[in-house]
Design a protein around this motif. Structure first.
Motif, PDB file in Angstrom:
ATOM      1  N   MET A   1       0.427  -1.027  -0.131  1.00 26.85           N
ATOM      2  CA  MET A   1       0.136  -0.035   0.206  1.00 26.85           C
ATOM      3  C   MET A   1       0.888   1.391  -0.302  1.00 26.85           C
ATOM      4  O   MET A   1       1.846   1.610   0.778  1.00 26.85           O
ATOM      5  CB  MET A   1      -0.681   0.700   1.477  1.00 26.85           C
ATOM      6  N   LYS A   2       0.745   2.268  -0.662  1.00 26.64           N
ATOM      7  CA  LYS A   2       1.036   3.669  -1.026  1.00 26.64           C
ATOM      8  C   LYS A   2       1.673   4.297  -0.163  1.00 26.64           C
ATOM      9  O   LYS A   2       0.010   4.800   0.972  1.00 26.64           O
ATOM     10  CB  LYS A   2       1.102   4.552  -1.922  1.00 26.64           C
ATOM     11  N   ASN A   3       2.637   5.252   1.082  1.00 25.21           N
ATOM     12  CA  ASN A   3       2.598   5.621   1.621  1.00 25.21           C
ATOM     13  C   ASN A   3       1.507   7.285   1.004  1.00 25.21           C
ATOM     14  O   ASN A   3       1.454   7.224  -0.346  1.00 25.21           O
ATOM     15  CB  ASN A   3       3.206   6.299   2.187  1.00 25.21           C
ATOM     16  N   TYR A   4       0.891   8.073   1.871  1.00 26.66           N
ATOM     17  CA  TYR A   4       0.300   9.457   1.141  1.00 26.66           C
ATOM     18  C   TYR A   4       0.983  10.077   0.092  1.00 26.66           C
ATOM     19  O   TYR A   4       0.434  11.159  -0.686  1.00 26.66           O
ATOM     20  CB  TYR A   4       0.370  10.029   2.710  1.00 26.66           C
ATOM     21  N   ARG A   5       2.259  10.593   0.285  1.00 31.51           N
ATOM     22  CA  ARG A   5       3.684  10.652  -0.465  1.00 31.51           C
ATOM     23  C   ARG A   5       3.312  10.551  -1.676  1.00 31.51           C
ATOM     24  O   ARG A   5       3.043  10.755  -2.635  1.00 31.51           O
ATOM     25  CB  ARG A   5       4.665  11.400   0.219  1.00 31.51           C
ATOM     26  N   GLN A   6       3.387   8.892  -2.261  1.00 29.27           N
ATOM     27  CA  GLN A   6       3.333   8.148  -2.932  1.00 29.27           C
ATOM     28  C   GLN A   6       1.506   8.568  -4.005  1.00 29.27           C
ATOM     29  O   GLN A   6       1.558   8.352  -4.998  1.00 29.27           O
ATOM     30  CB  GLN A   6       3.308   6.607  -3.256  1.00 29.27           C
ATOM     31  N   GLN A   7       0.923   8.063  -2.770  1.00 35.57           N
ATOM     32  CA  GLN A   7      -0.609   9.029  -3.142  1.00 35.57           C
ATOM     33  C   GLN A   7      -0.941   9.697  -3.679  1.00 35.57           C
ATOM     34  O   GLN A   7      -1.866  10.234  -4.823  1.00 35.57           O
ATOM     35  CB  GLN A   7      -2.003   8.300  -2.048  1.00 35.57           C
TER      36      GLN A   7
END
Length: 120
Positions: A1-7
């Motif tokens: 699952m991607k972190n917020y920055r990646q999202q």
């Protein structure tokens, strides 16, 4: 699952891709890896290949997104684009554009600025 920055970055790239295709460009690559780093988006507009750097920010607290395109990043983009052109045996014109996005993750109407030919 991607972190917020990646999202957030992925969302910005999706917004940019939609803007590019709405402008009549044909998207031919996304997150293309080269030995010199990743190219966010690659598109064709007529006979010209355009390499896109996408910078997304929620605020200007650390400066506007376009300011993140420093000398080192420009050098990376030139090397990555040159590698892609040689690897794919592309003859013809190419350029590097920057798409700067300001908004919140998932925002329907973020502010989008398109800077053409930022390396030149």
């Amino acid at each position: 699952m991607k972190n917020y920055r990646q999202q957030f970055g992925s969302w910005g790239e999706a917004v940019a891709a939609a803007r590019i295709t709405d402008a009549g460009y044909e998207l031919i690559g996304q997150n293309v890896r080269t030995p010199y780093g990743e190219i966010d988006l690659i598109a064709r507009y007529g006979e010209v290949i355009v390499f896109f750097e996408v910078k997304t920010r929620s605020t200007d607290d650390f400066g506007p997104p376009e300011d993140a395109l420093d000398t080192k990043k420009k050098e990376h983009l030139i090397n990555a684009a040159s590698f892609f052109v040689q690897e794919k045996n592309i003859n013809g014109d190419w350029r590097v554009d920057l798409i700067a996005i300001r908004g919140r993750l998932g925002q329907a109407d973020p502010e989008i600025e398109w800077f053409e030919n930022v390396i030149g």
